[in-house]
Motif scaffolding. Structure first.
Motif, PDB file in Angstrom:
ATOM      1  N   ASN A  20      24.397 -61.679  55.368  1.00 35.05           N
ATOM      2  CA  ASN A  20      24.181 -61.085  54.043  1.00 35.05           C
ATOM      3  C   ASN A  20      22.951 -60.189  54.003  1.00 35.05           C
ATOM      4  N   HIS A  22      22.562 -56.982  54.298  1.00 33.01           N
ATOM      5  CA  HIS A  22      22.705 -55.773  53.484  1.00 33.01           C
ATOM      6  C   HIS A  22      22.597 -56.109  51.997  1.00 33.01           C
ATOM      7  N   LEU A  23      23.244 -57.196  51.573  1.00 30.10           N
ATOM      8  CA  LEU A  23      23.184 -57.624  50.174  1.00 30.10           C
ATOM      9  C   LEU A  23      21.763 -58.006  49.783  1.00 30.10           C
ATOM     10  N   TYR A  26      19.641 -54.953  49.407  1.00 32.73           N
ATOM     11  CA  TYR A  26      19.979 -54.248  48.158  1.00 32.73           C
ATOM     12  C   TYR A  26      19.384 -54.959  46.952  1.00 32.73           C
ATOM     13  N   GLU A 109      35.118 -52.821  44.803  1.00 31.57           N
ATOM     14  CA  GLU A 109      34.351 -53.808  44.054  1.00 31.57           C
ATOM     15  C   GLU A 109      33.262 -54.407  44.933  1.00 31.57           C
ATOM     16  N   TRP A 110      32.177 -54.807  44.271  1.00 35.57           N
ATOM     17  CA  TRP A 110      31.055 -55.468  44.930  1.00 35.57           C
ATOM     18  C   TRP A 110      30.785 -56.787  44.228  1.00 35.57           C
ATOM     19  N   SER A 111      30.352 -57.787  44.972  1.00 36.81           N
ATOM     20  CA  SER A 111      30.065 -59.096  44.390  1.00 36.81           C
ATOM     21  C   SER A 111      28.572 -59.391  44.455  1.00 36.81           C
ATOM     22  N   PHE A 112      28.045 -59.877  43.319  1.00 39.27           N
ATOM     23  CA  PHE A 112      26.626 -60.179  43.221  1.00 39.27           C
ATOM     24  C   PHE A 112      26.428 -61.528  42.532  1.00 39.27           C
ATOM     25  N   THR A 117      31.836 -60.224  40.397  1.00 38.98           N
ATOM     26  CA  THR A 117      32.433 -59.031  40.988  1.00 38.98           C
ATOM     27  C   THR A 117      32.453 -57.892  39.966  1.00 38.98           C
ATOM     28  N   SER A 119      32.765 -53.313  39.531  1.00 41.25           N
ATOM     29  CA  SER A 119      33.293 -52.099  40.179  1.00 41.25           C
ATOM     30  C   SER A 119      32.296 -50.945  40.098  1.00 41.25           C
ATOM     31  N   LYS A 121      27.902 -49.984  41.367  1.00 39.03           N
ATOM     32  CA  LYS A 121      26.715 -50.450  42.057  1.00 39.03           C
ATOM     33  C   LYS A 121      25.537 -49.592  41.622  1.00 39.03           C
ATOM     34  N   GLU A 132      24.828 -44.415  50.514  1.00 39.75           N
ATOM     35  CA  GLU A 132      25.978 -45.328  50.432  1.00 39.75           C
ATOM     36  C   GLU A 132      27.246 -44.568  50.060  1.00 39.75           C
TER      37      GLU A 132
END
Length: 341
Positions: A20, A22-23, A26, A109-112, A117, A119, A121, A132
């Protein structure tokens, strides 16, 4: 045995961090940007005492009135929100990146943590957003970067007023802040389309009610807001029709069709859609026509209207049929039942 468990936990933690990275990078970047805004925000009282800009002072007083209105007339809690202001010095400070499949109306989609989730960022650094975006473009996605006018921390922090928003007309200012206050009161994890549509609907309905109560149903200010709302809705309807028509177009694409053929058909659709803008009876056509002169829209552009506007007509019917146009009762229902929706 305890030593083995400690090693197992340590190894698991290392693998988690690596998987994780990269997450985490970010989230740290976003946290730094958020902290910078919160740290450098000025209290409203201090700003009002020191500023000589009477127009900005008036707009800040409107925001305070909106907070009171949201509480008393809509049942929306705004405690702790918008007690400070962050001076953007006329610059954008946050951007949203969205992406979509090139031949399907399917958003990336991205999850945080917490929000789940989504759509889009967000980036406090435009260069990082573009980096990105380039990665997504290389994978073949349609992309879009746009400045963010406001955001909600969902009540976790004391959201500040962003100075650029005070340039808006009173109606648009009221709409924006009721929208964001709604997020702090009703937010469903992993339900971005529901969340944004509900906040947009309540923001618009709340602005109409605020202006009517403050200035009267025949006031010039209310009439001007209604004209701009009519234009905005005409544009939204054209965009939602575009979403529907694109879904039909892409459903007809077959595996035998070449990439070039698909791109050609898509490009022809986009050009035709843009030309049809000239036939829409806008009150202020200059706001909408000509905006695609340099660049055609793409799937990511259209999906924004699915995200923010596709369910508002359903909410409108519900407000009329189930709540007899009582907006406060409508909002009370969603606050009380949001966990079970």
């Amino acid at each position: 045995m305890k030593k083995k468990w400690k090693w197992l936990v340590l190894v698991s933690l290392v693998f988690f961090l690596l998987a994780n990275a990269h997450l985490i990078s970010y989230l740290l970047m976003q946290g730094q940007g958020q902290i910078e805004v919160l740290w450098n925000a000025t209290s409203i009282e201090e700003f009002l005492n020191e500023s000589n800009d009477e127009k900005l002072k008036t707009k800040l007083l409107i925001v305070a009135a909106v907070k009171r209105f949201a509480k008393s007339e809509l049942g929306l809690d705004s405690e702790g929100l918008y007690t400070t202001i962050y001076d953007q010095k006329g610059e954008e400070i946050l951007w949203n990146l969205t992406a979509c499949e090139p031949f399907a109306m399917q958003s990336v989609e991205w999850s945080f943590p917490i929000v789940g989730t989504v759509s889009y960022k967000g980036f406090f650094d435009l260069k990082k957003a573009k980096d990105e975006e380039l990665n997504l473009l290389e994978k073949g996605y349609d992309t879009r970067i746009r400045p963010v006018n406001a955001w909600s921390t969902l009540g976790w922090f004391q959201d500040p007023i962003l100075s650029n928003n005070l340039k808006r007309s009173e109606g648009r200012l009221v709409e924006l802040f009721i929208h964001e206050i709604t997020h702090a009161n009703v937010y469903l994890k992993d339900s971005v389309t529901f969340n944004e549509n509900l906040a947009s609907f309540i923001g618009e309905q709340g602005a109409l009610l605020f202006l009517t109560k403050k200035y009267g149903s025949q006031s010039t200010l209310l009439k001007e807001y209604l004209k701009s709302e009519n234009d905005a809705q005409n544009f939204v309807n054209h965009c939602l029709k575009g979403v529907s028509d694109l879904k039909k177009l892409y459903s007809g694409f077959t595996s035998e069709m070449t990439q070039k053929k698909k791109e050609s058909m898509k490009d022809s659709f986009m050009k035709s859609w843009v030309l049809k803008l000239d036939s829409i009876p806008f009150n202020n056509p200059e706001v909408y026509t000509g905006r695609f002169k340099d660049k055609l829209p793409n799937n990511a552009f259209f999906m924004a209207f699915e995200r923010y506007d596709s369910k508002k007509s359903t909410f409108d019917l519900q407000l009329t049929n189930e709540f007899d146009n009582d907006l406060k009762a409508f909002i009370r229902f969603y606050i009380a039942n949001s966990d079970g929706l």
